[in-house]
Design a protein around this motif. Structure first.
Motif, PDB file in Angstrom:
ATOM      1  N   GLU A  48       0.852  -1.184   0.000  1.00  0.00           N
ATOM      2  CA  GLU A  48       0.000   0.000   0.000  1.00  0.00           C
ATOM      3  C   GLU A  48       0.892   1.239   0.000  1.00  0.00           C
ATOM      4  O   GLU A  48       1.610   1.488   0.963  1.00  0.00           O
ATOM      5  N   VAL A  65      -9.896  -7.978 -13.900  1.00  0.00           N
ATOM      6  CA  VAL A  65      -9.563  -6.768 -13.156  1.00  0.00           C
ATOM      7  C   VAL A  65      -9.967  -6.890 -11.684  1.00  0.00           C
ATOM      8  O   VAL A  65      -9.262  -6.407 -10.794  1.00  0.00           O
ATOM      9  N   VAL A  66     -11.078  -7.564 -11.408  1.00  0.00           N
ATOM     10  CA  VAL A  66     -11.475  -7.781 -10.018  1.00  0.00           C
ATOM     11  C   VAL A  66     -10.461  -8.689  -9.323  1.00  0.00           C
ATOM     12  O   VAL A  66     -10.067  -8.433  -8.181  1.00  0.00           O
ATOM     13  N   ALA A  69      -7.390  -6.567  -8.597  1.00  0.00           N
ATOM     14  CA  ALA A  69      -7.637  -5.632  -7.495  1.00  0.00           C
ATOM     15  C   ALA A  69      -7.714  -6.347  -6.158  1.00  0.00           C
ATOM     16  O   ALA A  69      -7.225  -5.832  -5.148  1.00  0.00           O
ATOM     17  N   ASN A  70      -8.317  -7.525  -6.128  1.00  0.00           N
ATOM     18  CA  ASN A  70      -8.468  -8.271  -4.876  1.00  0.00           C
ATOM     19  C   ASN A  70      -7.255  -9.140  -4.552  1.00  0.00           C
ATOM     20  O   ASN A  70      -7.215  -9.752  -3.493  1.00  0.00           O
ATOM     21  N   THR A  72      -4.464  -8.698  -3.277  1.00  0.00           N
ATOM     22  CA  THR A  72      -3.574  -8.036  -2.341  1.00  0.00           C
ATOM     23  C   THR A  72      -4.200  -8.123  -0.956  1.00  0.00           C
ATOM     24  O   THR A  72      -5.422  -8.197  -0.842  1.00  0.00           O
ATOM     25  N   GLY A  75      -6.995  -3.241   1.230  1.00  0.00           N
ATOM     26  CA  GLY A  75      -8.287  -2.920   0.654  1.00  0.00           C
ATOM     27  C   GLY A  75      -8.838  -1.613   1.176  1.00  0.00           C
ATOM     28  O   GLY A  75      -9.944  -1.571   1.710  1.00  0.00           O
ATOM     29  N   ALA A  78     -10.932   1.920  -3.895  1.00  0.00           N
ATOM     30  CA  ALA A  78     -10.754   1.678  -5.321  1.00  0.00           C
ATOM     31  C   ALA A  78     -11.463   2.787  -6.083  1.00  0.00           C
ATOM     32  O   ALA A  78     -12.416   3.377  -5.575  1.00  0.00           O
ATOM     33  N   LEU A  80     -13.277   3.436  -9.846  1.00  0.00           N
ATOM     34  CA  LEU A  80     -13.832   2.730 -10.989  1.00  0.00           C
ATOM     35  C   LEU A  80     -14.413   3.773 -11.937  1.00  0.00           C
ATOM     36  O   LEU A  80     -15.186   4.623 -11.516  1.00  0.00           O
ATOM     37  N   LEU A  95     -15.462  -5.973  -5.325  1.00  0.00           N
ATOM     38  CA  LEU A  95     -14.171  -5.463  -4.853  1.00  0.00           C
ATOM     39  C   LEU A  95     -14.102  -5.541  -3.336  1.00  0.00           C
ATOM     40  O   LEU A  95     -15.013  -5.097  -2.635  1.00  0.00           O
ATOM     41  N   VAL A  97     -12.848  -3.858  -0.789  1.00  0.00           N
ATOM     42  CA  VAL A  97     -12.311  -2.578  -0.326  1.00  0.00           C
ATOM     43  C   VAL A  97     -13.355  -1.882   0.544  1.00  0.00           C
ATOM     44  O   VAL A  97     -14.543  -2.207   0.485  1.00  0.00           O
ATOM     45  N   VAL A 100     -15.534   2.435  -2.644  1.00  0.00           N
ATOM     46  CA  VAL A 100     -15.370   2.451  -4.094  1.00  0.00           C
ATOM     47  C   VAL A 100     -15.871   3.800  -4.585  1.00  0.00           C
ATOM     48  O   VAL A 100     -17.011   4.167  -4.340  1.00  0.00           O
TER      49      VAL A 100
END
Length: 147
Positions: A48, A65-66, A69-70, A72, A75, A78, A80, A95, A97, A100
Motif C-alpha cells: 500500500e 480486473v477484479v 484488485a483483490n 492483495t 483494501g 478503489a 472505478l 471489490l 475494499v 469504491v
C-alpha cells in the motif's frame, strides 16, 4: 554515485517496469508518478503506497480486473470509471475494499463510513461508526465488600 531518483528508477527497472512519468523529486518529495509494465509481485504493486503513485495494469475482462484488485492483502479504496451503471454496481460489489469511488476520486461524504478492509485498517470512521472507531470499551471490576 547515484542520487535518490536514480536509485528509484533502477529499482523499478530491475523489477521489470518503468516510470512513465514522475518519480522522486528533491529531498523527500515524490512527484505524481505512473508506473507501467510492472509484474504483479514487486513491492511497488503489492504494498500500500501512500503517495501520488499509481501502477497501471492492462486487463481484458471484468473478472480479470477484479482478481487483480483483490489479489492483495490491502483494501482501503478503489476508483472505478465506467459509463455503465450496471457494471459500476456489479464490479463495486465484488471489490474487497472499504470505499469504491465511481467516476470520481476522493469525494468524502463525512456521514458515510470510511475505512479499509484486510491489512488496510480496522473499523470505520464517519457517521454513526465514529463512536466505535474512536473509543475502546473498558471493564472496571471492584470487590466492595471483602469476603
Amino acid at each position: 554515485m547515484h542520487q535518490a531518483g536514480d536509485l528509484e528508477k533502477i529499482s523499478v527497472e530491475e523489477e521489470g517496469g518503468r516510470i512513465a512519468t514522475g518519480g522522486v523529486g528533491e529531498g523527500w518529495m515524490v512527484k505524481p508518478t505512473v508506473l507501467v509494465d510492472m509484474p504483479l509481485d514487486p513491492k511497488q504493486v503489492c504494498e500500500e503506497i501512500f503517495g501520488p503513485v499509481v501502477v497501471i495494469h492492462p486487463f481484458d475482462t471484468e473478472k480479470e480486473v477484479v482478481e487483480l484488485a483483490n489479489g492483495t492483502p490491502y483494501g482501503l479504496d478503489a476508483q472505478l470509471f465506467t459509463e455503465n451503471l450496471h457494471r459500476a454496481h456489479g464490479v463495486s460489489a465484488r471489490l474487497n475494499v472499504g470505499t469504491v469511488w465511481v467516476n470520481c476520486v476522493f469525494i468524502r461524504e463525512l456521514r458515510a463510513p470510511f475505512g479499509g478492509v484486510g491489512a488496510s485498517g480496522i473499523g470505520r470512521e464517519g457517521g454513526n461508526f465514529s463512536r466505535e472507531f474512536f473509543t475502546e470499551p473498558q471493564a472496571v471490576i471492584m470487590q466492595i465488600d471483602p469476603a
